[in-house]
Write a protein that holds these residues in place. Structure first.
Motif, PDB file in Angstrom:
ATOM      1  N   GLN A 102       0.855  -1.359  -0.103  1.00 61.63           N
ATOM      2  CA  GLN A 102       0.020   0.147  -0.038  1.00 61.63           C
ATOM      3  C   GLN A 102       0.961   1.254   0.023  1.00 61.63           C
ATOM      4  N   VAL A 103       0.464   2.053  -0.624  1.00 61.17           N
ATOM      5  CA  VAL A 103       1.249   3.327  -0.878  1.00 61.17           C
ATOM      6  C   VAL A 103       0.547   4.392  -0.226  1.00 61.17           C
ATOM      7  N   GLN A 104       1.150   5.220   0.419  1.00 69.97           N
ATOM      8  CA  GLN A 104       0.337   6.588   1.186  1.00 69.97           C
ATOM      9  C   GLN A 104       0.896   7.727   0.583  1.00 69.97           C
ATOM     10  N   LEU A 105      -0.157   8.689   0.405  1.00 69.20           N
ATOM     11  CA  LEU A 105       0.335  10.053  -0.050  1.00 69.20           C
ATOM     12  C   LEU A 105      -0.175  11.004   0.970  1.00 69.20           C
ATOM     13  N   VAL A 106       0.796  12.019   1.473  1.00 67.18           N
ATOM     14  CA  VAL A 106       0.462  13.055   2.313  1.00 67.18           C
ATOM     15  C   VAL A 106       0.621  14.551   1.671  1.00 67.18           C
ATOM     16  N   GLU A 107      -0.320  15.335   1.685  1.00 67.99           N
ATOM     17  CA  GLU A 107      -0.527  16.621   1.203  1.00 67.99           C
ATOM     18  C   GLU A 107      -0.237  17.468   2.133  1.00 67.99           C
ATOM     19  N   SER A 108       0.228  18.620   1.775  1.00 66.12           N
ATOM     20  CA  SER A 108       0.462  19.811   2.701  1.00 66.12           C
ATOM     21  C   SER A 108       0.291  20.926   2.041  1.00 66.12           C
ATOM     22  N   GLY A 109       0.362  22.283   2.516  1.00 69.56           N
ATOM     23  CA  GLY A 109       0.589  23.302   2.040  1.00 69.56           C
ATOM     24  C   GLY A 109      -0.902  24.373   1.452  1.00 69.56           C
TER      25      GLY A 109
ATOM     26  N   PHE B 160       7.597   0.632  -5.061  1.00 73.25           N
ATOM     27  CA  PHE B 160       6.871   1.085  -6.074  1.00 73.25           C
ATOM     28  C   PHE B 160       7.637   1.992  -7.106  1.00 73.25           C
ATOM     29  N   THR B 161       7.294   2.274  -8.202  1.00 79.47           N
ATOM     30  CA  THR B 161       7.913   3.047  -9.093  1.00 79.47           C
ATOM     31  C   THR B 161       6.724   3.941  -9.646  1.00 79.47           C
ATOM     32  N   ILE B 162       6.941   5.211  -9.744  1.00 78.72           N
ATOM     33  CA  ILE B 162       5.971   6.334 -10.011  1.00 78.72           C
ATOM     34  C   ILE B 162       5.961   6.562 -11.572  1.00 78.72           C
ATOM     35  N   ASN B 163       4.734   6.487 -12.108  1.00 75.44           N
ATOM     36  CA  ASN B 163       4.550   6.916 -13.523  1.00 75.44           C
ATOM     37  C   ASN B 163       4.207   8.390 -13.513  1.00 75.44           C
ATOM     38  N   ALA B 164       3.075   8.706 -13.711  1.00 71.12           N
ATOM     39  CA  ALA B 164       2.704   9.953 -13.673  1.00 71.12           C
ATOM     40  C   ALA B 164       2.112  10.609 -12.051  1.00 71.12           C
ATOM     41  N   MET B 165       2.289  11.790 -12.212  1.00 69.31           N
ATOM     42  CA  MET B 165       1.879  12.604 -10.910  1.00 69.31           C
ATOM     43  C   MET B 165       1.290  13.701 -11.515  1.00 69.31           C
ATOM     44  N   GLY B 166       0.066  14.175 -10.530  1.00 69.53           N
ATOM     45  CA  GLY B 166      -0.722  15.291 -10.767  1.00 69.53           C
ATOM     46  C   GLY B 166      -1.488  15.877  -9.896  1.00 69.53           C
ATOM     47  N   TRP B 167      -2.039  16.966 -10.155  1.00 68.99           N
ATOM     48  CA  TRP B 167      -2.929  17.618  -8.932  1.00 68.99           C
ATOM     49  C   TRP B 167      -4.455  17.716  -9.576  1.00 68.99           C
TER      50      TRP B 167
ATOM     51  N   CYS C  43      -3.851  15.581  -4.785  1.00 74.73           N
ATOM     52  CA  CYS C  43      -2.958  14.902  -5.645  1.00 74.73           C
ATOM     53  C   CYS C  43      -3.279  13.605  -6.000  1.00 74.73           C
ATOM     54  N   ARG C  44      -2.685  13.133  -7.325  1.00 77.05           N
ATOM     55  CA  ARG C  44      -3.030  12.002  -7.858  1.00 77.05           C
ATOM     56  C   ARG C  44      -1.709  11.356  -8.345  1.00 77.05           C
ATOM     57  N   VAL C  45      -1.371  10.064  -7.827  1.00 79.41           N
ATOM     58  CA  VAL C  45      -0.258   9.520  -8.420  1.00 79.41           C
ATOM     59  C   VAL C  45      -0.669   7.911  -9.184  1.00 79.41           C
ATOM     60  N   ASP C  46       0.043   7.747 -10.211  1.00 80.39           N
ATOM     61  CA  ASP C  46      -0.085   6.611 -10.991  1.00 80.39           C
ATOM     62  C   ASP C  46       1.179   5.886 -10.896  1.00 80.39           C
ATOM     63  N   LEU C  47       1.067   4.651 -10.487  1.00 76.42           N
ATOM     64  CA  LEU C  47       2.536   3.880 -10.224  1.00 76.42           C
ATOM     65  C   LEU C  47       2.347   2.337 -10.615  1.00 76.42           C
ATOM     66  N   GLN C  48       3.415   1.818 -10.633  1.00 78.62           N
ATOM     67  CA  GLN C  48       3.651   0.374 -10.392  1.00 78.62           C
ATOM     68  C   GLN C  48       3.984   0.002  -9.261  1.00 78.62           C
ATOM     69  N   GLU C  49       3.133  -0.940  -8.460  1.00 77.89           N
ATOM     70  CA  GLU C  49       3.496  -1.440  -7.103  1.00 77.89           C
ATOM     71  C   GLU C  49       3.604  -2.847  -7.184  1.00 77.89           C
TER      72      GLU C  49
ATOM     73  N   ASN D 129       1.962  -4.535 -10.200  1.00 75.98           N
ATOM     74  CA  ASN D 129       0.576  -3.858 -10.499  1.00 75.98           C
ATOM     75  C   ASN D 129       0.336  -2.520 -10.698  1.00 75.98           C
ATOM     76  N   SER D 130      -0.378  -2.142 -11.625  1.00 78.99           N
ATOM     77  CA  SER D 130      -0.421  -0.622 -11.772  1.00 78.99           C
ATOM     78  C   SER D 130      -1.738  -0.188 -11.148  1.00 78.99           C
ATOM     79  N   ARG D 131      -1.423   0.918 -10.196  1.00 78.14           N
ATOM     80  CA  ARG D 131      -2.422   1.385  -9.458  1.00 78.14           C
ATOM     81  C   ARG D 131      -2.306   2.905  -9.492  1.00 78.14           C
ATOM     82  N   GLY D 132      -3.409   3.402  -9.069  1.00 76.97           N
ATOM     83  CA  GLY D 132      -3.759   4.948  -8.801  1.00 76.97           C
ATOM     84  C   GLY D 132      -4.000   5.267  -7.097  1.00 76.97           C
ATOM     85  N   TYR D 133      -3.361   6.363  -6.926  1.00 77.84           N
ATOM     86  CA  TYR D 133      -3.719   6.851  -5.411  1.00 77.84           C
ATOM     87  C   TYR D 133      -4.083   8.194  -5.326  1.00 77.84           C
TER      88      TYR D 133
END
Length: 123
Positions: free
Chosen positions: A1-8, A29-36, A95-101, A108-112
């Motif tokens: 499981q991947v966790q995303l923590v936002e701030s700001g 994991f290996t990150i592919n795309a990142m976005g907002w 935020c949105r992160v698409d990655l390989q976990e 596995n391709s996952r989005g968080y």
């Protein structure tokens, strides 16, 4: 499981600036795309900016020239620098992160999604 923590996020006057951060953490994991993305009250979630692997970036038309997305691959972190903020930028930003976990021997391709951070632009 991947966790995303936002701030700001926060409250800022029109014309002001904020910088959002989103850090990903997990076991393997290996990150592919990142976005907002953002979601204003009563509205659908909409794309603000994305950054696929590499240096390219895509922006919503209304934020071009004011917002800048960047990423630090070594820290698994994506940023959104927001300048010249307007009241219509008020929303919860995700935020949105698409990655390989790597799970149980397979990639596995996952989005968080991050938990969201409130940005309010008001005088």
């Amino acid at each position: 499981q991947v966790q995303l923590v936002e701030s700001g996020g926060g409250l800022v006057q029109p014309g002001g600036s904020l910088r959002l951060s989103c850090a990903a953490s997990g076991r393997r994991f290996t990150i592919n795309a990142m976005g907002w993305y953002r979601q204003a009250p009563g509205a659908q979630r909409e794309l603000v900016a994305t950054m696929p692997t590499g240096d390219s970036a895509n922006y919503k038309d209304s934020v071009k020239g004011r917002f800048t997305i960047s990423r630090d691959n070594a820290k698994n972190t994506v940023y959104l620098q927001m300048n010249s903020l307007k009241p219509e930028d008020t929303a919860v930003y995700f935020c949105r992160v698409d990655l390989q976990e790597y799970i149980s021997g397979w990639w596995n391709s996952r989005g968080y999604w991050g938990q969201g951070t409130q940005v309010t632009v008001s005088s």
